[in-house]
Design an enzyme around this catalytic site. Structure first.
Site, PDB file in Angstrom:
ATOM      1  N   SER A 145      50.033 -38.585  73.144  1.00  0.00           N
ATOM      2  CA  SER A 145      50.414 -39.963  73.431  1.00  0.00           C
ATOM      3  C   SER A 145      50.201 -40.294  74.905  1.00  0.00           C
ATOM      4  CB  SER A 145      51.878 -40.194  73.056  1.00  0.00           C
ATOM      5  OG  SER A 145      52.718 -39.381  73.870  1.00  0.00           O
ATOM      6  N   HIS A 146      50.317 -41.566  75.213  1.00  0.00           N
ATOM      7  CA  HIS A 146      50.278 -42.068  76.582  1.00  0.00           C
ATOM      8  C   HIS A 146      51.558 -42.862  76.830  1.00  0.00           C
ATOM      9  CE1 HIS A 146      45.809 -41.614  77.716  1.00  0.00           C
ATOM     10  NE2 HIS A 146      45.985 -40.962  76.571  1.00  0.00           N
ATOM     11  N   PRO A 147      52.010 -42.965  78.071  1.00  0.00           N
ATOM     12  CA  PRO A 147      53.253 -43.699  78.347  1.00  0.00           C
ATOM     13  C   PRO A 147      53.089 -45.188  78.071  1.00  0.00           C
ATOM     14  CG  PRO A 147      52.151 -43.087  80.396  1.00  0.00           C
ATOM     15  CD  PRO A 147      51.414 -42.393  79.300  1.00  0.00           C
TER      16      PRO A 147
ATOM     17  N   SER B  88      49.356 -47.277  81.054  1.00  0.00           N
ATOM     18  CA  SER B  88      49.276 -46.214  80.041  1.00  0.00           C
ATOM     19  C   SER B  88      48.202 -45.190  80.404  1.00  0.00           C
ATOM     20  CB  SER B  88      48.971 -46.808  78.668  1.00  0.00           C
ATOM     21  OG  SER B  88      47.701 -47.455  78.685  1.00  0.00           O
TER      22      SER B  88
END
Length: 259
Positions: free
Chosen positions: A108-110, A116
């Site tokens: 995932s990415h933030p 992101s």
């Protein structure tokens, strides 16, 4: 992280308990059994418990970019097979049928930060390193793009080819995931889902039958008793279970590190 050394006795134990690493695997020979080789080492990120009569045909698990690689072993119930490689964090019940191409969104990415971008957590990426700030270093220490939170799959689930699944979801007993589905939400028991994102197409049975199937817990019983006859009317089986006319089955279960 646990390490399991692959010995000849480990390979023999797999074969003896019908834990197959290839369709109808022959007995270990010359230090090889399916996709596993004597002398190699399995490094487990989470404990793995596996029952007898399981087919793990997919080999070592390769994640999406940024995820954790896996040994190819997972917590799986009896009479389940998978042509897809499985991550260690997943839990799968008995009598499941899993086709090829199953993938998990395990990186995932933030989404709650300013960006992101992988700049926020890829400290060793040469795209970004000359611009890395102290604040980015600190943020990267606390953020992990990879997850070990894989789905929990019930009993008697059929997963078609090239399905993609989100982490942390659950798939109910008896469900069917149609080929090419992208499953982002929990799937109810005995639902057939398909599409992107996957939606319920229909249920395999009416509500009363589903309730009776779940209450019967037929997957806990001796398969020779459960399948002494095959009928679309399950009432006879339900009555036998209620009246204790059929045997519960003592499934053999193994912690991978103790094989």
């Amino acid at each position: 992280m646990e390490s399991v050394k692959i010995t000849s006795s480990f390979l023999d134990a797999l074969y003896r308990n019908t834990i197959l690493l290839k369709y109808n695997s022959p007995a270990p020979a010359n230090g090889l059994y399916g996709w596993l080789k004597e002398g190699s080492e399995l490094k487990l990120r989470v404990p793995v418990t596996i029952e007898q009569n399981v087919g793990l045909f997919g080999g070592p698990y390769k994640p999406m970019i940024g995820g954790y690689k896996g040994t190819g072993f997972a917590t799986v119930g009896a009479f389940t097979y998978s042509y897809s490689a499985l991550p260690e964090g997943i839990q799968i019940g008995r009598y499941c049928s899993i086709s090829n191409g199953l993938r998990f969104i395990d990186s995932s990415h933030p989404l709650d930060a300013l960006s992101s971008s992988a700049m926020l957590f890829r400290r060793r990426n040469n795209l970004y390193n000359e611009f890395f700030t102290d604040a980015l270093h600190e943020y990267a220490k606390s953020y992990s793009a990879a997850t070990l939170s894989y789905p929990k799959i019930g009993h008697d689930v059929w997963i078609g080819s090239n399905v993609t699944m989100s982490p942390k979801i659950s798939v109910g007993t008896g469900a069917v995931l149609a080929a090419n589905a992208t499953v982002t939400r929990d799937v109810p028991a005995y639902a057939i889902v398909g599409g992107n994102p996957a939606k319920i197409i229909k249920y395999r049975f009416d509500e009363k039958t589903i309730d009776n199937l779940l209450a019967s817990e037929w997957w806990d019983y001796h398969p020779q008793d459960v399948f002494s006859s095959v009928s679309k009317d399950f009432s006879g089986l339900f009555n036998k279970i209620k009246s204790r006319q059929i045997r519960k089955f003592d499934y053999k279960s193994f912690s991978l590190k103790d094989l």
